[in-house]
Motif scaffolding. Structure first.
Motif, PDB file in Angstrom:
ATOM      1  N   GLY B  96     -11.936 -45.817 -58.099  1.00 28.42           N
ATOM      2  CA  GLY B  96     -12.213 -47.122 -57.526  1.00 28.42           C
ATOM      3  C   GLY B  96     -11.265 -47.410 -56.375  1.00 28.42           C
ATOM      4  O   GLY B  96     -10.240 -46.734 -56.198  1.00 28.42           O
ATOM      5  N   THR B 224     -16.788 -47.649 -51.446  1.00 22.56           N
ATOM      6  CA  THR B 224     -16.884 -47.484 -52.901  1.00 22.56           C
ATOM      7  C   THR B 224     -18.319 -47.283 -53.366  1.00 22.56           C
ATOM      8  O   THR B 224     -19.271 -47.679 -52.680  1.00 22.56           O
ATOM      9  CB  THR B 224     -16.296 -48.734 -53.595  1.00 22.56           C
ATOM     10  OG1 THR B 224     -16.358 -48.538 -55.009  1.00 22.56           O
ATOM     11  CG2 THR B 224     -17.079 -49.998 -53.250  1.00 22.56           C
ATOM     12  N   SER B 226     -19.007 -48.702 -56.220  1.00 22.30           N
ATOM     13  CA  SER B 226     -19.062 -49.787 -57.205  1.00 22.30           C
ATOM     14  C   SER B 226     -20.006 -50.908 -56.801  1.00 22.30           C
ATOM     15  O   SER B 226     -20.483 -51.638 -57.661  1.00 22.30           O
ATOM     16  CB  SER B 226     -17.667 -50.383 -57.401  1.00 22.30           C
ATOM     17  OG  SER B 226     -16.786 -49.429 -57.939  1.00 22.30           O
ATOM     18  N   ARG B 235     -16.138 -45.675 -61.508  1.00 23.39           N
ATOM     19  CA  ARG B 235     -14.813 -45.534 -60.893  1.00 23.39           C
ATOM     20  C   ARG B 235     -14.737 -44.398 -59.885  1.00 23.39           C
ATOM     21  O   ARG B 235     -14.016 -43.435 -60.048  1.00 23.39           O
ATOM     22  CB  ARG B 235     -13.725 -45.366 -61.967  1.00 23.39           C
ATOM     23  CG  ARG B 235     -13.773 -46.384 -63.106  1.00 23.39           C
ATOM     24  CD  ARG B 235     -13.284 -47.752 -62.701  1.00 23.39           C
ATOM     25  NE  ARG B 235     -14.111 -48.378 -61.679  1.00 23.39           N
ATOM     26  CZ  ARG B 235     -13.643 -49.176 -60.719  1.00 23.39           C
ATOM     27  NH1 ARG B 235     -12.382 -49.408 -60.594  1.00 23.39           N
ATOM     28  NH2 ARG B 235     -14.444 -49.743 -59.864  1.00 23.39           N
TER      29      ARG B 235
END
Lengths: 371, 371
Positions: B96, B224, B226, B235
């Protein structure tokens, strides 16, 4: 990779560090040799795979991968607490023991602080000590065992912040009794913390584990889902200690660092005691096969409480390194200790039955190659 | 959690740190309230879920979870290199952006070093700065935008090692043009590095991204899987910069830290451009709905280049905090900025259609509760 010039804006410490990788991955070696290995026996992985219950739990959780993980890792911490009948405050979770060791060293070791370990023991611990500017002091193995008395004596002599012991030991496979380890805990000098790495403990007999006593601030113990639980790629491990130690990890850790799916898998793996028992039996059987193969080929297998057999090749490091290279050329991935006198050995993980067969077939050929 | 006493063996810095969790997880809030939320709109997750191709790739890799991950993360690094047509040495991977920020601060910030950010911007960056003993200097937002000129002026004034900008911005949703960001890069003082957090960039227009220029040592950019890729629980994030910066992460990172299954998922997610395009369109539609709901209820939605709408509640922080609590009580999880004057707002993620409906229904009720 060749154009790494130091960045003068970085800390004085960071500028002195080497950009190293503690281990070369078998995938990178396969890519370099242009072919996959026929036997992957070098990383002490659980080639049988993890519990079907763990895989099913991870499968079920994949649909929720869009959600962030759980920063207090409560589902697994609570399961561990119940499993060990130890208060949940005594556990901390991390991205493998590697991740936990990094945060532990960060909490305890400032630049110039002394740390003690055995020469030839787990290199990633040393990597983190160097990474935080610690000064590593080593003592030799004694008859292929880590030497608790020498470790404690050295820790006392240099005023160490941390002293490291792996029990069972990697890379030698040796294990001390619970009493020996307990005696070591009792002897930890004031101002020092014993880092007891029990990554392989599930493969060892119960009488190698001193009772868990989280009221004792002299020791932190690390265990993992990477070895006996077969989830090395998931990155889940835990520390057990007094809450004043475990909770201090909350000061520095990556709170959302544990993969959400991995967490669910670890909970299920912990709950599958039958599979763990089968695993331990399978590994014991595989070890016996590796012992036989070593003996058949004039190598001396060392006693092992782990999922690998370390084999004394009967000559110096150059010979063992040549054997390692010859094995790799013939499609067998194994590793070996890096330091004299341990480096007279190669270390062979218990793999799948067909991989053990491959090893049995190729070992004499590789020995012939370097004769 | 109450019996945390400082451990005198720890570093002087570690002893001063608080054992904090940057964010309370919705799971912990649900456990405290004794019921699940009806709408999970607080963590800027992609409620639609990740690409089916990513889920399939993860499913396929689950059988190999017993293998360690790949320390150089080559499969994803190579895919990123091809995706951006940028040399693979210019990328570094981490657990992350949180994990990457931790290692970045570790590399650049020694005790007492100055760091600059905006008051009310991403708290986990601040957590890491404190964690390595850095001294944080803040400048205010300007009309709910981060203020590049003030950030640079402050960085120059205090001799900052790092200056942080998120573009688009969390928690306000505002975004600067590529030209404004490029001007900021050009103005970074000697001895300072611009930390350009582009976690939300895939939701923003292309003209908010200055061209990637990894020959420029003044900036590192973080992106990312995410947010727009819907893999928050996996992650996986990456940094892009000059190799002298990205490769230095190899000095300190947890080399086996990225989950093996997550890595496979990220490669597949990156390759599913169609799904990303659909995602961006869905989020735009959801934003429009949230804008309408805010206006229908007398709140002022701020323009957003992200997957959330920040809503000005028209009064001070106490009022917005009361609204947040009232929403939580009514089963709606949202978050809000922590700092004056940003804390006059609540921040609502684009959720699933039925969650947006729940929000539309409960918002007027919650407003009534606190009227």
């Amino acid at each position: 990779m060749t154009f790494l010039t130091p960045d003068p804006r970085q800390t004085a410490l960071a500028q002195t560090l080497a950009a190293t990788v503690p281990f070369v991955a078998p995938e990178a070696m396969e890519s370099a040799r242009g072919a996959p290995f026929d036997a992957r026996l070098g990383a002490n992985e659980l080639s049988f795979g993890s519990s079907p219950a763990a895989v099913a739990a991870m499968q079920a959780e994949l649909g929720a991968i869009w959600k962030y993980g759980i920063p207090d890792n409560a589902p697994l911490i609570d399961a561990l607490s119940a499993h060990y009948a130890v208060d949940s405050a005594c556990f901390t979770l991390g991205e493998g023991i590697d991740g936990l060791l990094g945060n532990l060293v960060r909490l305890y070791v400032a630049s110039g602080d002394a740390v003690v370990t055995s020469a030839g023991s787990y290199p990633t611990f040393n990597y983190h000590v160097a990474g935080f500017g610690g000064v590593l002091h080593t003592v030799p193995y004694k008859d292929d065992f880590e030497d608790p008395e020498a470790l404690i004596a050295k820790a006392r002599e240099v005023g160490a912040k941390l002293v490291y012991l792996s029990n069972p030991n990697n890379p030698m496979g040796s294990v001390h009794t619970a009493q020996t380890v307990q005696d070591m805990i009792e002897a930890v000098p004031d101002g020092c913390l014993l880092v007891l790495d029990e990554a392989y403990t599930e493969f060892a007999a119960a009488d190698t584990r001193p009772p868990l006593d989280p009221s004792d601030k002299r020791v932190i113990r690390f265990r993992t889902f990477s070895k006996a639980y077969g989830m090395a790629g998931a990155r889940v491990a835990y520390g057990i200690s007094h809450p004043s130690i475990t909770r201090s990890f909350d000061k520095v850790r990556n709170h959302f660092g544990v993969n959400r799916v991995a967490l669910a898998g670890a909970v299920a793996a912990l709950g599958d005691a039958d599979y763990l028992m089968q695993t331990v039996q399978r590994i014991a059987a595989g070890r016996a096969q590796l012992v036989q193969i070593a003996q058949d080929n004039g190598l001396t297998p060392l006693p092992s409480a782990t999922n690998f057999i370390t084999m004394d090749c009967g000559s110096g490091g150059d010979y063992a390194r040549a054997l390692l290279a010859a094995l790799a050329k013939r499609g067998v991935f194994v590793r070996m200790p890096a330091i004299v006198p341990l480096d007279r050995c190669i270390r062979v993980s218990v793999g799948l039955p067909h991989e053990i067969d491959v090893f049995a077939e190729r070992l004499p050929l590789a020995l012939g190659d370097i004769a």
